[in-house]
Design a protein around this motif. Structure first.
Motif, short mmCIF file in Angstrom:
data_model
loop_
_atom_site.label_atom_id
_atom_site.label_comp_id
_atom_site.label_asym_id
_atom_site.label_seq_id
_atom_site.Cartn_x
_atom_site.Cartn_y
_atom_site.Cartn_z
N VAL A 101 0.87 -1.18 0.00
CA VAL A 101 0.00 0.00 0.00
C VAL A 101 0.90 1.23 0.00
O VAL A 101 2.10 1.14 0.29
N ASP A 102 0.32 2.37 -0.37
CA ASP A 102 1.13 3.58 -0.55
C ASP A 102 1.62 4.11 0.79
O ASP A 102 0.84 4.25 1.73
N GLY A 103 2.89 4.45 0.86
CA GLY A 103 3.44 5.08 2.06
C GLY A 103 4.82 4.55 2.38
O GLY A 103 5.10 3.36 2.19
N SER A 104 5.71 5.46 2.82
CA SER A 104 7.04 5.02 3.22
C SER A 104 7.65 6.03 4.19
O SER A 104 7.15 7.15 4.33
N ASP A 105 8.70 5.61 4.86
CA ASP A 105 9.48 6.56 5.66
C ASP A 105 10.92 6.57 5.16
O ASP A 105 11.87 6.75 5.92
N LEU A 106 11.04 6.43 3.83
CA LEU A 106 12.37 6.41 3.20
C LEU A 106 13.10 7.74 3.38
O LEU A 106 14.30 7.78 3.57
N LYS A 107 12.34 8.85 3.29
CA LYS A 107 13.01 10.16 3.32
C LYS A 107 13.45 10.51 4.73
O LYS A 107 14.49 11.12 4.92
N ASN A 108 12.66 10.11 5.72
CA ASN A 108 12.93 10.55 7.08
C ASN A 108 12.42 9.45 8.02
O ASN A 108 11.22 9.30 8.19
N GLU A 109 13.34 8.68 8.57
CA GLU A 109 12.98 7.52 9.38
C GLU A 109 11.93 7.88 10.43
O GLU A 109 12.10 8.84 11.18
N GLY A 110 10.85 7.13 10.43
CA GLY A 110 9.79 7.33 11.42
C GLY A 110 8.71 8.31 10.97
O GLY A 110 7.66 8.39 11.59
N ASP A 111 8.96 9.04 9.87
CA ASP A 111 7.98 10.00 9.36
C ASP A 111 7.33 9.38 8.13
O ASP A 111 7.87 9.44 7.02
N ARG A 113 4.95 8.93 5.10
CA ARG A 113 4.29 9.82 4.14
C ARG A 113 3.79 9.01 2.96
O ARG A 113 4.46 8.07 2.53
N ASP A 114 2.65 9.42 2.40
CA ASP A 114 2.22 8.78 1.16
C ASP A 114 2.86 9.51 -0.02
O ASP A 114 3.64 10.45 0.16
N SER A 115 2.52 9.10 -1.26
CA SER A 115 3.16 9.67 -2.45
C SER A 115 2.86 11.15 -2.62
O SER A 115 3.53 11.83 -3.38
N HIS A 116 1.80 11.63 -1.98
CA HIS A 116 1.47 13.05 -2.08
C HIS A 116 2.01 13.80 -0.88
O HIS A 116 1.59 14.92 -0.61
N ASN A 117 2.90 13.14 -0.15
CA ASN A 117 3.54 13.72 1.03
C ASN A 117 2.56 13.99 2.18
O ASN A 117 2.84 14.79 3.06
N LYS A 118 1.41 13.33 2.14
CA LYS A 118 0.48 13.43 3.28
C LYS A 118 0.88 12.39 4.33
O LYS A 118 1.34 11.29 3.99
N ALA A 119 0.65 12.73 5.59
CA ALA A 119 0.99 11.82 6.67
C ALA A 119 0.14 10.55 6.57
O ALA A 119 -1.06 10.62 6.32
N VAL A 120 0.76 9.41 6.73
CA VAL A 120 0.07 8.12 6.71
C VAL A 120 -0.65 7.95 8.06
O VAL A 120 -0.12 8.36 9.10
N VAL A 121 -1.84 7.33 8.03
CA VAL A 121 -2.54 7.04 9.29
C VAL A 121 -1.66 6.14 10.15
O VAL A 121 -1.00 5.23 9.64
N MET A 122 -1.62 6.40 11.45
CA MET A 122 -0.76 5.61 12.33
C MET A 122 -1.61 4.86 13.37
O MET A 122 -2.79 5.15 13.55
N ASN A 123 -0.97 3.91 14.02
CA ASN A 123 -1.51 3.24 15.21
C ASN A 123 -2.78 2.43 14.93
O ASN A 123 -3.10 2.10 13.79
#
Ligand SMILES: *[C@@H]1O[C@H](CO)[C@@H](O)[C@H](O)[C@H]1NC(C)=O
Ligand SMILES: *[C@@H]1O[C@H](CO)[C@@H](O)[C@H](O)[C@H]1NC(C)=O
Ligand SMILES: *[C@@H]1O[C@H](CO)[C@@H](O)[C@H](O)[C@H]1NC(C)=O
Ligand SMILES: *[C@@H]1O[C@H](CO)[C@@H](O)[C@H](O)[C@H]1NC(C)=O
Ligand SMILES: [Ca+2]
Ligand SMILES: [Ca+2]
Ligand SMILES: [Ca+2]
Length: 330
Positions: A101-111, A113-123
């Motif tokens: 599914v869309d989302g990664s923390d490749l750019k900033n560990e622990g942050d 983000r989806d492909s549009h740089n929106k925060a991914v739902v957590m927890n």
């Protein structure tokens, strides 16, 4: 081992379409969800049209590219009902795969983000949790999100290079247009618009040149023929914009008939020299413009090491096909 395994799986996926959609409508009745007319390959799940690919398996970037080729996007999960509908659908189909599914923390560990740089739902109730672990857990080796059957299809941070199937949503999530001057075209399914040309970067396959046309034919295409230099630039930009520049591609040209006479698969002449062909170094400081392989290299490629200039390569190397839409109506 046969190199076209992914292609065979694609055919299976197409053939599975009928039984799959039959099963879908049963589930829709149970779910009492709104009916949507979904394009071919896609199934109505909740209020979305989704495609569970079973292509591959592929890494995260390949899965994204695969969805883009369907004029779709790797799915963004951002609501609890959506997430539940998807999991229930997977249960109803008995799928045992795992899905990107869309989302990664490749750019900033622990942050995340989806492909549009929106925060991914957590927890909870999205991410995998046990009594001793609550995902994601700051693992620098695990930077992409998969739903895995062994972990109840919860979101889990995994190695982006690991292999899972793509889960695509249609229509594609809207991205702000960056380049308004360029003409855009509507591309058939499996193809993306690259500067006005419909191409398919089949990065989920790696085959010898002689077999590279097979996956193209499977999507009603043929190995790409480039007839103007802007296309080479547009391909380069696309590969970088979509972060798939580490892939190398076969294109539809060779000098197998007459050594040194480079022709495209339609027998038109391949333009020689700059700015098409790259250089290679034969010993320190000895730069030679390609093609440089004589009888040993007879197939045309755009390679990652070669920064996607034209190069002659050994036809037995395993590269991904770069396809264009077939000019012969099948
Ligand atoms: C969820 O993501 C979709 C895009 O995939 C967006 O259209 C929608 O507004 C988002 N919903 C929420 C609640 O953020
Ligand atoms: C992950 O790292 C962040 C920032 O370094 C920290 O705030 C957070 O508590 C950590 N989470 C876990 C599960 O270790
Ligand atoms: C290209 O030329 C070869 C031999 O010169 C011929 O066999 C082949 O059919 C031609 N292909 C096309 C697409 O015209
Ligand atoms: C081409 O590559 C194949 C596979 O790696 C290898 O077996 C073959 O020897 C190579 N041919 C030449 C001429 O280098
Ligand atoms: Ca991580
Ligand atoms: Ca040659
Ligand atoms: Ca070469």
């Amino acid at each position: 081992m046969w190199h076209s395994r992914g292609f065979i799986l694609l055919l299976c996926a197409v053939q599975l379409l009928l039984p799959c959609s039959a099963a879908t409508s049963d589930w829709e009745l149970q779910m009492d969800s709104p009916k949507l007319t979904c394009p071919a390959f896609f199934q109505n799940v909740g209020d979305q049209c989704l495609f569970f690919s079973f292509m591959g398996p592929t890494n995260y970037k390949s899965a994204k590219q695969f969805c883009d080729g369907l004029q779709a996007s790797l799915i963004v999960i951002n609501s609890t009902t959506q997430f539940e509908n998807i999991i229930h659908f997977i249960y109803s189909q008995g799928y045992e795969s795992s899905f990107w599914v869309d989302g990664s923390d490749l750019k900033n560990e622990g942050d995340w983000r989806d492909s549009h740089n929106k925060a991914v739902v957590m927890n909870t109730p999205f991410w995998l949790a046990s009594e001793s672990h609550y995902k994601p857990n700051n693992d620098t080796e695990a930077n992409c999100i998969a739903l895995e059957s062994t972990y109840g299809f919860f979101m889990n941070d995994v190695d982006c290079e690991s292999d899972h199937s793509a889960l695509c949503e249609y229509p594609a999530t809207v991205e702000e247009s960056v380049d308004e001057e360029k003409a855009t075209v509507e591309c058939p399914v499996f193809f993306v618009d690259v500067g006005g040309t419909c191409l398919a970067f089949v990065i989920w396959e790696e085959v010898v040149w002689e077999e590279a046309n097979i996956p193209c034919i499977g999507i009603e295409g043929e190995l790409a023929i480039l007839d103007n230099i802007q296309q080479l630039r547009d391909i380069y930009e696309y590969l970088h914009d979509h972060e798939i520049y580490e892939h190398s591609f076969w294109i539809g040209g060779s000098d197998t008939v007459t050594e040194g006479e480079w022709v495209w698969n339609d027998n038109s002449t391949v333009t020689m020299g700059s700015p098409w062909w790259g250089f290679s170094e034969h010993g320190t400081g000895n730069w030679i413009q390609e093609p440089d392989g004589n009888d040993e290299e007879n197939c045309l490629a755009l390679t990652s090491e070669g920064h996607h200039y034209l190069r002659d390569k050994n036809c037995s190397e395993l590269l991904s096909p770069l396809c264009m839409v077939s000019r012969y109506n099948l």
